[in-house]
Design a protein around this motif. Structure first.
Motif, PDB file in Angstrom:
ATOM      1  N   ASP A 102       0.759  -1.067  -0.189  1.00 45.19           N
ATOM      2  CA  ASP A 102      -0.120   0.101  -0.152  1.00 45.19           C
ATOM      3  C   ASP A 102       0.816   1.195  -0.141  1.00 45.19           C
ATOM      4  O   ASP A 102       1.957   1.550   0.769  1.00 45.19           O
ATOM      5  N   PRO A 103       0.480   2.227  -0.746  1.00 42.99           N
ATOM      6  CA  PRO A 103       1.415   3.428  -0.798  1.00 42.99           C
ATOM      7  C   PRO A 103       1.658   4.108   0.648  1.00 42.99           C
ATOM      8  O   PRO A 103       2.811   4.708   0.870  1.00 42.99           O
ATOM      9  N   GLU A 104       0.819   3.994   1.445  1.00 46.43           N
ATOM     10  CA  GLU A 104       0.862   4.648   2.597  1.00 46.43           C
ATOM     11  C   GLU A 104       1.870   3.615   3.640  1.00 46.43           C
ATOM     12  O   GLU A 104       2.582   4.272   4.485  1.00 46.43           O
ATOM     13  N   ALA A 105       2.012   2.279   3.213  1.00 43.38           N
ATOM     14  CA  ALA A 105       2.908   1.438   4.086  1.00 43.38           C
ATOM     15  C   ALA A 105       4.236   1.770   3.480  1.00 43.38           C
ATOM     16  O   ALA A 105       5.401   1.988   4.476  1.00 43.38           O
ATOM     17  N   THR A 106       4.521   2.329   2.216  1.00 40.73           N
ATOM     18  CA  THR A 106       5.761   2.629   1.759  1.00 40.73           C
ATOM     19  C   THR A 106       6.118   3.903   2.426  1.00 40.73           C
ATOM     20  O   THR A 106       7.553   3.926   2.537  1.00 40.73           O
ATOM     21  N   GLU A 240       2.766  -9.070   0.669  1.00 43.02           N
ATOM     22  CA  GLU A 240       1.977  -7.988   0.524  1.00 43.02           C
ATOM     23  C   GLU A 240       1.662  -7.422   1.801  1.00 43.02           C
ATOM     24  O   GLU A 240       1.411  -7.924   2.772  1.00 43.02           O
ATOM     25  N   ILE A 241       1.826  -6.168   1.802  1.00 43.05           N
ATOM     26  CA  ILE A 241       2.076  -5.048   2.763  1.00 43.05           C
ATOM     27  C   ILE A 241       0.728  -4.162   2.838  1.00 43.05           C
ATOM     28  O   ILE A 241       0.553  -3.302   2.091  1.00 43.05           O
ATOM     29  N   LYS A 242      -0.107  -4.277   3.824  1.00 39.31           N
ATOM     30  CA  LYS A 242      -1.527  -3.581   3.751  1.00 39.31           C
ATOM     31  C   LYS A 242      -1.193  -2.065   4.309  1.00 39.31           C
ATOM     32  O   LYS A 242      -0.279  -1.921   4.883  1.00 39.31           O
ATOM     33  N   ALA A 243      -2.379  -1.392   4.391  1.00 40.96           N
ATOM     34  CA  ALA A 243      -2.517   0.061   4.805  1.00 40.96           C
ATOM     35  C   ALA A 243      -2.213   0.058   6.084  1.00 40.96           C
ATOM     36  O   ALA A 243      -2.719  -0.810   6.919  1.00 40.96           O
ATOM     37  N   PRO A 244      -1.369   0.935   6.563  1.00 42.50           N
ATOM     38  CA  PRO A 244      -1.152   1.050   8.235  1.00 42.50           C
ATOM     39  C   PRO A 244      -2.429   1.239   9.015  1.00 42.50           C
ATOM     40  O   PRO A 244      -3.319   1.978   8.482  1.00 42.50           O
ATOM     41  N   ILE A 245      -2.295   0.808  10.144  1.00 40.02           N
ATOM     42  CA  ILE A 245      -3.593   0.790  11.003  1.00 40.02           C
ATOM     43  C   ILE A 245      -2.886   1.675  12.156  1.00 40.02           C
ATOM     44  O   ILE A 245      -2.060   1.420  12.842  1.00 40.02           O
ATOM     45  N   ALA A 246      -3.417   2.910  12.535  1.00 39.88           N
ATOM     46  CA  ALA A 246      -2.958   3.688  13.338  1.00 39.88           C
ATOM     47  C   ALA A 246      -3.900   3.443  14.840  1.00 39.88           C
ATOM     48  O   ALA A 246      -4.848   2.839  14.844  1.00 39.88           O
TER      49      ALA A 246
END
Length: 301
Positions: A102-106, A240-246
């Motif tokens: 996910d772009p936010e993970a990057t 596969e790296i998913k979107a970060p969870i805050a």
């Protein structure tokens, strides 16, 4: 280390070297042969427990249960041989491992702040270390349990090739994140201290999960990144790296931890429903009872 374990240890070292000397096609054949042995020789009572989980919690039919369980168990042969051949894989990582992030993970990996990675015993999780070391510049560590014997533990660390943190090394764990490490948690392992378990709905039932990932993420103000590995047709794996969870930081710490953990577990469930053959169904998460004071029910009767 007991003296009686030395012959087994040295035999294991010899087998490791043998696996690394094999041509790729022969190693793959050996893995499939070992996987077939796992299916045939695993005690039936353990298979039956996994069958119960698949039928009762996953909702699989009898036919689906047998197909999923057989595939789940047989993959341990190829997975084990691949794990022993990590030094060979390291010479050409992109041949064996691809990535979807996910772009936010990057962005999180590039922040320099460190973070928490959360995953399952799904796919060949032993390839995370070499795969992530190749993919991101941020340092990577993994939280694992100690092996019973020191020599086995040393061998396991050599195979993993990344920083290893044990559950009792709390100071090292916090220092690693503070120093910019991304620490990987295999969250589906059983919980020793169940009074601290966080309740979360998983495949339609409430079960207990470790509070550590959400606790550390909340303390440092860093995200939790769910991460999985799946093998495509052939021999190439995809991380596969998913979107970060805050993780929120409000006056209600328990609520913050529960909300974040539930969000992570929901991503886990989505992945398992997509790739049920990849998960280790011998791990019965429903046996992790959550104390009543946490507001959940033990569904594993």
């Amino acid at each position: 280390m007991k003296i009686t374990s030395y012959p087994v240890y040295w035999a294991t070292l010899a087998f490791v070297e043998f696996c690394r000397l094999l041509p790729e096609s022969a190693a793959a054949s050996l893995g499939r042969m070992i996987g077939s042995g796992v299916w045939h020789f695993l005690p039936e009572h353990r298979k039956n427990r996994a069958r119960l989980s698949l039928r009762e919690y996953f909702g699989a039919s009898e036919e689906e249960t047998e197909r999923i369980l057989r595939a789940s168990l047989q993959r341990y042969g190829p997975m084990g041989v691949e794990g022993l051949r990590i030094p060979i894989i390291a010479k050409d990582v992109e041949k064996y491992i691809g990535y979807r992030a996910d772009p936010e993970a990057t962005k999180a990996f590039a922040s320099g702040k460190g973070g928490v990675l959360a995953t399952l015993h799904s796919g060949n999780w032993e390839l995370f270390g070499i795969g992530m070391a190749h993919y991101v510049s941020a340092p990577f560590a993994t939280l694992v349990r100690r092996q019973q014997f020191d020599a086995w533990d040393k061998l396991a660390r050599q195979i993993r090739t990344v920083r290893v943190i044990y559950p009792d090394e709390t100071r090292k764990l916090y220092k690693s994140v503070r120093d910019g490490y991304f620490v990987n948690f295999l969250m589906d392992q059983g919980i020793h201290d169940k009074k601290d378990a966080i309740p979360a709905e998983f495949l339609g039932h409430t079960t207990g999960w470790t509070p550590a990932p959400a606790t550390i993420a909340r303390f440092f103000g860093v995200p939790i990144l769910p991460m999985f590995i799946h093998q495509e047709p052939g021999q190439r794996h995809i991380i596969e790296i998913k979107a970060p969870i805050a993780v929120k930081k409000t006056a209600d710490k328990d609520a913050d931890l529960q909300e974040a953990t539930q969000a992570v577990v929901a991503v886990f469930e989505e992945h398992i429903r997509k790739y049920p053959e990849d998960w280790n169904w011998l791990y019965s998460k429903w046996r992790d009872a959550v104390p009543e004071k946490k507001g959940s029910v033990n569904t594993d009767r």
